[in-house]
Design a protein around this motif. Structure first.
Motif, PDB file in Angstrom:
ATOM      1  N   GLY A  12     -11.545  -8.852   7.339  1.00  0.00           N
ATOM      2  CA  GLY A  12     -12.869  -9.078   8.041  1.00  0.00           C
ATOM      3  C   GLY A  12     -14.157  -8.545   7.158  1.00  0.00           C
ATOM      4  O   GLY A  12     -13.835  -7.668   6.050  1.00  0.00           O
ATOM      5  N   GLY A  13     -15.391  -8.953   7.557  1.00  0.00           N
ATOM      6  CA  GLY A  13     -16.492  -8.385   6.684  1.00  0.00           C
ATOM      7  C   GLY A  13     -16.779  -9.054   5.421  1.00  0.00           C
ATOM      8  O   GLY A  13     -17.674  -8.680   4.581  1.00  0.00           O
ATOM      9  N   THR A  14     -16.172 -10.286   5.044  1.00  0.00           N
ATOM     10  CA  THR A  14     -16.227 -10.956   3.843  1.00  0.00           C
ATOM     11  C   THR A  14     -17.550 -11.835   3.749  1.00  0.00           C
ATOM     12  O   THR A  14     -17.925 -12.186   2.788  1.00  0.00           O
ATOM     13  CB  THR A  14     -15.087 -11.864   3.171  1.00  0.00           C
ATOM     14  OG1 THR A  14     -14.631 -12.722   4.271  1.00  0.00           O
ATOM     15  CG2 THR A  14     -13.771 -10.888   3.104  1.00  0.00           C
ATOM     16  N   GLY A  15     -17.896 -12.449   5.097  1.00  0.00           N
ATOM     17  CA  GLY A  15     -18.786 -13.149   5.209  1.00  0.00           C
ATOM     18  C   GLY A  15     -18.637 -14.445   5.839  1.00  0.00           C
ATOM     19  O   GLY A  15     -19.202 -15.442   5.737  1.00  0.00           O
ATOM     20  N   LYS A  16     -17.455 -14.502   6.563  1.00  0.00           N
ATOM     21  CA  LYS A  16     -16.984 -15.783   7.049  1.00  0.00           C
ATOM     22  C   LYS A  16     -18.061 -16.321   8.309  1.00  0.00           C
ATOM     23  O   LYS A  16     -18.446 -17.561   8.113  1.00  0.00           O
ATOM     24  CB  LYS A  16     -15.862 -15.587   7.905  1.00  0.00           C
ATOM     25  CG  LYS A  16     -14.686 -15.099   7.187  1.00  0.00           C
ATOM     26  CD  LYS A  16     -13.238 -14.989   7.952  1.00  0.00           C
ATOM     27  CE  LYS A  16     -13.356 -13.875   8.933  1.00  0.00           C
ATOM     28  NZ  LYS A  16     -13.522 -12.683   8.258  1.00  0.00           N
ATOM     29  N   THR A  17     -18.544 -15.444   8.965  1.00  0.00           N
ATOM     30  CA  THR A  17     -19.549 -15.803  10.003  1.00  0.00           C
ATOM     31  C   THR A  17     -20.971 -16.230   9.343  1.00  0.00           C
ATOM     32  O   THR A  17     -21.547 -17.264   9.663  1.00  0.00           O
ATOM     33  CB  THR A  17     -19.858 -14.866  11.060  1.00  0.00           C
ATOM     34  OG1 THR A  17     -18.359 -14.247  11.631  1.00  0.00           O
ATOM     35  CG2 THR A  17     -20.794 -15.308  12.107  1.00  0.00           C
ATOM     36  N   THR A  18     -21.343 -15.513   8.508  1.00  0.00           N
ATOM     37  CA  THR A  18     -22.500 -15.795   7.506  1.00  0.00           C
ATOM     38  C   THR A  18     -22.407 -17.410   7.066  1.00  0.00           C
ATOM     39  O   THR A  18     -23.199 -18.036   7.116  1.00  0.00           O
ATOM     40  CB  THR A  18     -22.798 -14.819   6.749  1.00  0.00           C
ATOM     41  OG1 THR A  18     -23.045 -13.379   7.137  1.00  0.00           O
ATOM     42  CG2 THR A  18     -24.065 -15.246   5.736  1.00  0.00           C
ATOM     43  N   HIS A  48     -25.183 -13.563  15.027  1.00  0.00           N
ATOM     44  CA  HIS A  48     -25.885 -14.238  13.893  1.00  0.00           C
ATOM     45  C   HIS A  48     -26.565 -15.076  14.420  1.00  0.00           C
ATOM     46  O   HIS A  48     -27.200 -16.002  13.421  1.00  0.00           O
ATOM     47  CB  HIS A  48     -24.784 -14.585  13.006  1.00  0.00           C
ATOM     48  CG  HIS A  48     -23.931 -13.403  12.280  1.00  0.00           C
ATOM     49  ND1 HIS A  48     -23.964 -13.378  10.816  1.00  0.00           N
ATOM     50  CD2 HIS A  48     -23.065 -12.447  12.644  1.00  0.00           C
ATOM     51  CE1 HIS A  48     -23.048 -12.259  10.477  1.00  0.00           C
ATOM     52  NE2 HIS A  48     -22.480 -11.805  11.530  1.00  0.00           N
ATOM     53  N   ASN A 170     -18.618 -14.668  -2.132  1.00  0.00           N
ATOM     54  CA  ASN A 170     -19.761 -14.013  -1.321  1.00  0.00           C
ATOM     55  C   ASN A 170     -19.832 -12.568  -1.929  1.00  0.00           C
ATOM     56  O   ASN A 170     -18.895 -12.046  -2.300  1.00  0.00           O
ATOM     57  CB  ASN A 170     -19.639 -14.130   0.109  1.00  0.00           C
ATOM     58  CG  ASN A 170     -20.713 -13.846   0.792  1.00  0.00           C
ATOM     59  OD1 ASN A 170     -21.955 -14.034   0.317  1.00  0.00           O
ATOM     60  ND2 ASN A 170     -20.602 -12.905   2.163  1.00  0.00           N
ATOM     61  N   ARG A 171     -21.323 -12.260  -1.678  1.00  0.00           N
ATOM     62  CA  ARG A 171     -21.573 -10.786  -2.212  1.00  0.00           C
ATOM     63  C   ARG A 171     -21.364 -10.465  -3.841  1.00  0.00           C
ATOM     64  O   ARG A 171     -21.010  -9.521  -4.076  1.00  0.00           O
ATOM     65  CB  ARG A 171     -21.087  -9.662  -1.317  1.00  0.00           C
ATOM     66  CG  ARG A 171     -21.207  -9.901   0.312  1.00  0.00           C
ATOM     67  CD  ARG A 171     -20.821  -8.945   1.285  1.00  0.00           C
ATOM     68  NE  ARG A 171     -21.926  -8.114   1.076  1.00  0.00           N
ATOM     69  CZ  ARG A 171     -22.339  -7.298   2.048  1.00  0.00           C
ATOM     70  NH1 ARG A 171     -21.558  -7.238   3.160  1.00  0.00           N
ATOM     71  NH2 ARG A 171     -23.331  -6.373   1.982  1.00  0.00           N
ATOM     72  N   PRO A 198     -24.952 -14.531  -4.009  1.00  0.00           N
ATOM     73  CA  PRO A 198     -25.208 -13.214  -4.435  1.00  0.00           C
ATOM     74  C   PRO A 198     -25.605 -12.037  -3.377  1.00  0.00           C
ATOM     75  O   PRO A 198     -25.465 -12.668  -1.944  1.00  0.00           O
ATOM     76  CB  PRO A 198     -26.605 -13.458  -5.073  1.00  0.00           C
ATOM     77  CG  PRO A 198     -27.199 -14.582  -4.496  1.00  0.00           C
ATOM     78  CD  PRO A 198     -26.154 -15.479  -4.173  1.00  0.00           C
ATOM     79  N   GLU A 199     -25.072 -10.980  -3.484  1.00  0.00           N
ATOM     80  CA  GLU A 199     -25.275  -9.909  -2.672  1.00  0.00           C
ATOM     81  C   GLU A 199     -26.803 -10.071  -2.475  1.00  0.00           C
ATOM     82  O   GLU A 199     -27.520 -10.201  -3.637  1.00  0.00           O
ATOM     83  CB  GLU A 199     -25.029  -8.699  -3.381  1.00  0.00           C
ATOM     84  CG  GLU A 199     -25.621  -7.421  -2.656  1.00  0.00           C
ATOM     85  CD  GLU A 199     -24.533  -7.174  -1.539  1.00  0.00           C
ATOM     86  OE1 GLU A 199     -23.324  -7.317  -1.357  1.00  0.00           O
ATOM     87  OE2 GLU A 199     -25.256  -6.684  -0.288  1.00  0.00           O
ATOM     88  N   SER A 200     -27.118 -10.134  -1.115  1.00  0.00           N
ATOM     89  CA  SER A 200     -28.751 -10.378  -0.718  1.00  0.00           C
ATOM     90  C   SER A 200     -29.045  -9.838   0.450  1.00  0.00           C
ATOM     91  O   SER A 200     -28.623  -9.774   1.249  1.00  0.00           O
ATOM     92  CB  SER A 200     -28.556 -12.030  -0.684  1.00  0.00           C
ATOM     93  OG  SER A 200     -29.438 -12.325   0.403  1.00  0.00           O
ATOM     94  N   ALA A 203     -29.390 -12.024   3.429  1.00  0.00           N
ATOM     95  CA  ALA A 203     -28.344 -12.250   4.211  1.00  0.00           C
ATOM     96  C   ALA A 203     -28.223 -11.079   5.188  1.00  0.00           C
ATOM     97  O   ALA A 203     -27.966 -11.241   6.593  1.00  0.00           O
ATOM     98  CB  ALA A 203     -26.905 -12.217   3.441  1.00  0.00           C
ATOM     99  N   ARG A 204     -28.664  -9.741   4.788  1.00  0.00           N
ATOM    100  CA  ARG A 204     -28.655  -8.670   5.689  1.00  0.00           C
ATOM    101  C   ARG A 204     -29.878  -8.961   6.766  1.00  0.00           C
ATOM    102  O   ARG A 204     -29.566  -8.470   7.807  1.00  0.00           O
ATOM    103  CB  ARG A 204     -28.805  -7.367   4.800  1.00  0.00           C
ATOM    104  CG  ARG A 204     -27.329  -6.863   4.197  1.00  0.00           C
ATOM    105  CD  ARG A 204     -27.537  -5.348   3.580  1.00  0.00           C
ATOM    106  NE  ARG A 204     -28.350  -5.393   2.734  1.00  0.00           N
ATOM    107  CZ  ARG A 204     -27.878  -5.891   1.260  1.00  0.00           C
ATOM    108  NH1 ARG A 204     -26.767  -5.921   0.946  1.00  0.00           N
ATOM    109  NH2 ARG A 204     -29.067  -5.883   0.351  1.00  0.00           N
ATOM    110  N   ARG A 207     -28.902 -11.144   9.504  1.00  0.00           N
ATOM    111  CA  ARG A 207     -28.178 -10.759  10.647  1.00  0.00           C
ATOM    112  C   ARG A 207     -28.979  -9.746  11.517  1.00  0.00           C
ATOM    113  O   ARG A 207     -28.814  -9.991  12.669  1.00  0.00           O
ATOM    114  CB  ARG A 207     -26.995  -9.991   9.927  1.00  0.00           C
ATOM    115  CG  ARG A 207     -25.521 -10.100  10.608  1.00  0.00           C
ATOM    116  CD  ARG A 207     -25.501  -9.820  12.019  1.00  0.00           C
ATOM    117  NE  ARG A 207     -25.769  -8.507  12.508  1.00  0.00           N
ATOM    118  CZ  ARG A 207     -26.468  -7.976  13.426  1.00  0.00           C
ATOM    119  NH1 ARG A 207     -27.229  -8.955  14.488  1.00  0.00           N
ATOM    120  NH2 ARG A 207     -26.916  -6.857  13.707  1.00  0.00           N
TER     121      ARG A 207
END
Ligand code: ADP
Ligand code: MG
Length: 237
Positions: A12-18, A48, A170-171, A198-200, A203-204, A207
């Protein structure tokens, strides 16, 4: 013809939903796109996509005598979006097998169907979105442990006859050149590296704003990377 793509990862938390929403919006400029939150145990797409106050969600579709999937479908950001609720009781009451009919119903009326998928392997609700998809998009952070997790996702997808569309890294930090990441990924995966996102802050921020990245910050580097990934997907719709 519809192409169904599962967006999956080992953790989880890898960025699937993003990624699901970003790829969906990028593809929606050329295709009729439907996005479904098939991560029915840890659903968070609703947060999201500004859909956390809707009445009917996928959970209502997955119970006996429940709603039609159309009733849980919302027109947002140039796509059709099917959010899922967050109640544990509703998840436990849901019959994961009913996802088959819901997906078939949606697929009858769209070009591209993106399934935001659960992280863990094992249970039926975790595996079914990947089983129902034509191809899987694997979302990983560019580390060896993540690649090892991603390889397992690809292996179980293959065991169900689902192909690999490629990997979205991602990230990704600035000091990690994409060539090195793609090389490393090539040792593990058959599919191509679709993009390095990129870590961005964008993106944060997206959300926090309850908006997809491509709506919140369409000109950000992260948004651009997702548009590249969508092109590299070469969808077969
Ligand atoms: P998953 O669906 O795999 O659990 P999410 O898409 O919800 O992952 O992302 C988890 C968290 O990481 C969210 O808070 C999201 O805003 C953040 N995030 C995702 N992608 C990036 C990125 N490229 N840069 C910074 N934060 C990100
Ligand atoms: Mg998610």
């Amino acid at each position: 013809m519809v192409e169904a793509l599962a967006v999956a990862s080992g953790k989880g938390g890898t960025g699937k939903t993003t990624s699901t929403l970003a790829l969906g919006m990028a593809l929606a400029t050329d295709y009729d796109v439907t996005v479904i939150d098939a991560d029915t145990g840890m659903a968070n797409l609703l947060f999201h996509a500004g859909l956390d106050d809707v009445e009917t969600t996928l959970h209502d579709v997955l119970i006996e005598g429940g709603a039609a999937v159309r009733e849980a479908t919302y027109d947002r950001f140039g796509m059709r979006v099917v959010p899922c609720g967050t109640s544990l009781a509703a998840f436990e009451a849901a019959d994961p097998e009913r996802l088959r009919a819901a997906v078939a119903d949606l697929a009858s009326d769209t070009d591209v169907l993106l399934l935001d998928s659960p992280a863990a392997l094992g249970s039926k609700s975790a595996v079914l979105p990947v089983v129902l998809a034509d191809r899987v998009v694997v979302v990983l952070q560019p580390t060896i442990p993540a690649l090892s997790d991603g390889l397992k996702v690809q292996e179980y997808a293959t065991s169900y006859g689902t192909g690999t569309a490629g990997v979205v890294f991602n990230r990704v930090r600035e000091d990690e050149p994409i060539e090195r990441i793609a090389d490393r990924a090539g040792e593990y995966f058959e599919g191509p590296t679709l993009a390095a996102v990129p870590e961005s802050d964008a993106a944060r921020g997206a959300r926090r704003a309850g908006l997809p990245l491509l709506e919140h910050a369409p000109e950000s580097d992260a948004a651009r990377a997702f548009r590249d990934a969508a092109r590299a997907l070469d969808v077969r719709a």
